[in-house]
Design a protein around this motif. Structure first.
Motif, mmCIF file in Angstrom:
data_model
loop_
_atom_site.group_PDB
_atom_site.id
_atom_site.type_symbol
_atom_site.label_atom_id
_atom_site.label_comp_id
_atom_site.label_asym_id
_atom_site.label_seq_id
_atom_site.Cartn_x
_atom_site.Cartn_y
_atom_site.Cartn_z
ATOM 1 N N ARG A 48 0.867 -1.188 0.000
ATOM 2 C CA ARG A 48 0.000 0.000 0.000
ATOM 3 C C ARG A 48 0.897 1.228 0.000
ATOM 4 N NH1 ARG A 48 2.335 2.151 3.768
ATOM 5 N NH2 ARG A 48 0.748 3.747 3.758
ATOM 6 N N PRO A 51 3.045 5.404 -4.270
ATOM 7 C CA PRO A 51 4.125 4.996 -5.179
ATOM 8 C C PRO A 51 4.417 3.484 -5.143
ATOM 9 C CG PRO A 51 4.730 6.975 -3.963
ATOM 10 C CD PRO A 51 3.496 6.434 -3.314
ATOM 11 N N ILE A 53 2.240 1.151 -4.632
ATOM 12 C CA ILE A 53 1.175 0.517 -5.421
ATOM 13 C C ILE A 53 1.526 0.614 -6.912
ATOM 14 C CG2 ILE A 53 -1.246 0.744 -6.146
ATOM 15 C CD1 ILE A 53 -1.907 1.715 -3.304
ATOM 16 N N ARG A 91 -7.610 -0.317 -6.525
ATOM 17 C CA ARG A 91 -7.767 0.832 -5.618
ATOM 18 C C ARG A 91 -7.937 2.107 -6.474
ATOM 19 N NH1 ARG A 91 -4.277 1.147 -0.370
ATOM 20 N NH2 ARG A 91 -6.174 2.230 0.236
ATOM 21 N N CYS A 161 -0.649 8.975 8.677
ATOM 22 C CA CYS A 161 -0.579 7.737 7.890
ATOM 23 C C CYS A 161 0.871 7.279 7.764
ATOM 24 C CB CYS A 161 -1.228 7.923 6.522
ATOM 25 S SG CYS A 161 -1.527 6.364 5.646
ATOM 26 N N ASN A 162 1.179 6.543 6.719
ATOM 27 C CA ASN A 162 2.570 6.164 6.448
ATOM 28 C C ASN A 162 2.897 6.528 5.020
ATOM 29 O OD1 ASN A 162 4.364 3.805 5.032
ATOM 30 N ND2 ASN A 162 5.205 4.437 6.995
ATOM 31 N N THR A 168 6.591 3.396 -0.676
ATOM 32 C CA THR A 168 7.277 3.802 -1.917
ATOM 33 C C THR A 168 8.220 2.659 -2.328
ATOM 34 O OG1 THR A 168 9.051 4.817 -0.610
ATOM 35 C CG2 THR A 168 7.226 6.258 -1.223
ATOM 36 N N THR A 173 8.238 9.533 1.003
ATOM 37 C CA THR A 173 8.013 10.919 0.595
ATOM 38 C C THR A 173 7.997 11.802 1.849
ATOM 39 O OG1 THR A 173 5.629 10.496 0.549
ATOM 40 C CG2 THR A 173 6.815 10.316 -1.536
ATOM 41 N N GLN A 200 -2.095 2.933 9.987
ATOM 42 C CA GLN A 200 -0.781 2.930 9.304
ATOM 43 C C GLN A 200 0.265 3.727 10.081
ATOM 44 O OE1 GLN A 200 -3.719 3.493 7.822
ATOM 45 N NE2 GLN A 200 -3.740 2.864 5.689
ATOM 46 N N GLY A 239 2.085 12.744 2.915
ATOM 47 C CA GLY A 239 2.184 12.309 1.520
ATOM 48 C C GLY A 239 0.898 12.640 0.775
ATOM 49 N N LYS A 252 -4.596 10.150 3.018
ATOM 50 C CA LYS A 252 -5.317 9.315 3.972
ATOM 51 C C LYS A 252 -6.344 10.095 4.777
ATOM 52 C CE LYS A 252 -5.155 5.834 4.300
ATOM 53 N NZ LYS A 252 -6.176 5.022 3.590
HETATM 54 O O1 MRU Z 1 -4.508 3.368 2.175
HETATM 55 P P1 MRU Z 1 -3.027 3.542 2.069
HETATM 56 O O2 MRU Z 1 -2.274 3.012 3.242
HETATM 57 O O3 MRU Z 1 -2.488 3.038 0.751
HETATM 58 O O4 MRU Z 1 -2.840 5.129 2.079
HETATM 59 C C1 MRU Z 1 -1.555 5.654 2.044
HETATM 60 C C2 MRU Z 1 -1.499 7.126 2.117
HETATM 61 O O5 MRU Z 1 -2.511 7.792 2.231
HETATM 62 C C3 MRU Z 1 -0.166 7.750 1.926
HETATM 63 O O6 MRU Z 1 -0.041 8.918 2.685
HETATM 64 C C4 MRU Z 1 0.029 8.103 0.443
HETATM 65 O O7 MRU Z 1 -0.250 7.002 -0.351
HETATM 66 C C5 MRU Z 1 1.393 8.588 0.146
HETATM 67 S S1 MRU Z 1 2.568 7.292 0.238
HETATM 68 C C6 MRU Z 1 4.095 7.918 -0.104
#
Ligand code: MRU
Length: 349
Positions: A48, A51, A53, A91, A161-162, A168, A173, A200, A239, A252
């Motif tokens: 997840r 980037p 993904i 997604r 979030c992460n 990535t 980021t 996350q 991010g 997020k």
């Molecule tokens: O649902 P997720 O965990 O894929 O959501 C992730 C986020 O919202 C991140 O902040 C975003 O994708 C940036 S990742 C560099």
């Protein structure tokens, strides 16, 4: 620095993913050998983060290309389109998914020669997308560091979030900016929002920080305003999953509230993302599709049900922060105001 974290690895003719649904309790890797398996891994969030993904989907396209048996070029391209459709349905919000799939399809169409030659080029392209993202994140980290407030010397940075190495190809980021600040001696501490419902922040951001010895304090999402009111936060860095041409940024769920609180307390709010996260085809954030996920993510914490039966649920996975609340958007090309973002259109193509 400890061992770098790579959520997607190409090894022994297959993809190895860190299973992000099991961290931090278990560090487990999952081998992926087919396109369908990759689609499931993206949908279930084994991999997840926008980037990551994109990188995973690019390999998914190659794995799919490998499964196509025809040697007829036109038929091959047709079947590859079907694989692209399947991967696109995983997604909806992170534009990097669609960007990476389009790049793989363009590569297939523009590669002359046999099906075998197209396949080889697709693997090279997936690897290039991955390698580019790593370099891009390092640049984002450096540009973000330069854009951070000059005072105090050591900053307390809040993130949501992460948006780290796990999200990535590696480095991250928003957490890339944090990493660069840490290396430069400009970081006091990271405040990580836990990020309900999937946690996350609690599970992944703190895990990454602990791996690298970066000081981190975990807070629940409803504590950010209090921390800013007390002057505990010098900057927010998050991010993004998709940024509209006017600078509105989807990230997020909960990011928007953090941005509002930051504005109220005069705390600069940075969005760090590769240019591939900017969707210049859409004018404003209102056009960004927002994923809705399983209600169980809201009705439960882990396996514990937290509400009576008969309750209804709403579970949007992302929200849109209006450009007016964003101090700067940090890409691999530097930090720009949301109004200046348009000037980057077409770069890197
Ligand atoms: O649902 P997720 O965990 O894929 O959501 C992730 C986020 O919202 C991140 O902040 C975003 O994708 C940036 S990742 C560099």
């Amino acid at each position: 620095m400890n061992n770098p974290i790579y959520p997607v690895i190409w090894q022994d003719d297959r993809v190895i993913l860190i299973d992000q649904t099991l961290l931090p309790e278990n560090y487990t890797v999952v081998p992926i050998s087919g396109a369908k398996e990759m689609a499931v891994a993206i949908k279930t969030m084994i991999v997840r983060g926008a980037p990551a993904i994109g990188v995973a989907a690019a390999y998914g396209m190659y794995l799919g290309a490998r499964e196509i048996t025809t040697s007829d070029r036109e038929q091959f391209l047709k079947e590859l389109e079907t694989i692209a459709t399947m991967l696109r349905q995983t997604r909806p919000t992170a534009v990097n998914l669609f960007w990476a799939i389009s790049r793989m399809l363009d590569t297939a169409q523009n590669t002359p020669g046999s099906v075998a030659e197209i396949r080889d080029t697709l693997l090279i392209t997936a690897q290039a997308i991955q390698a580019d993202d790593l370099k891009t994140c390092q640049l984002i980290g450096d540009h973000g560091l330069a854009a951070l407030p000059m005072k105090p010397e050591k900053l307390n940075i809040l993130t949501h979030c992460n948006a780290g190495a796990l999200a990535t190809a590696g480095y991250g980021t928003a957490l890339g900016v944090v990493r660069s600040a840490w290396t430069a001696g400009r970081l006091a501490r990271v405040y990580a929002d836990e990020t309900r419902p999937r946690l996350q922040g609690a599970k992944l951001t703190t895990w990454e920080c602990v791996q690298e010895g970066i000081p981190v304090t975990l807070i629940t999402d409803n504590m950010a305003a209090h921390c800013m009111q007390r002057g505990m936060i010098d900057a927010v860095v998050v991010g993004a999953d998709r940024i509209a041409a006017n600078g509105d940024a989807a990230n997020k769920i909960g990011t928007y509230s953090v941005a509002l609180v930051a504005k109220a307390h005069n705390v600069p709010f940075f969005v760090a993302a590769p240019l591939s996260t900017v969707d210049f085809a859409i004018a404003t954030g209102a056009e960004i599709p927002i994923e809705e996920r399983d209600p169980q993510e809201v009705s439960q914490v882990g396996s514990t049900v937290i509400c009576p039966s008969g309750v209804e649920f709403y579970n949007p996975a992302f929200d849109v922060t209006p450009a007016a609340l964003i101090t700067a958007i940090v890409t691999e090309y530097g930090a720009v105001t949301p109004q200046e973002l348009k000037e980057l259109e077409g770069k890197g193509k």
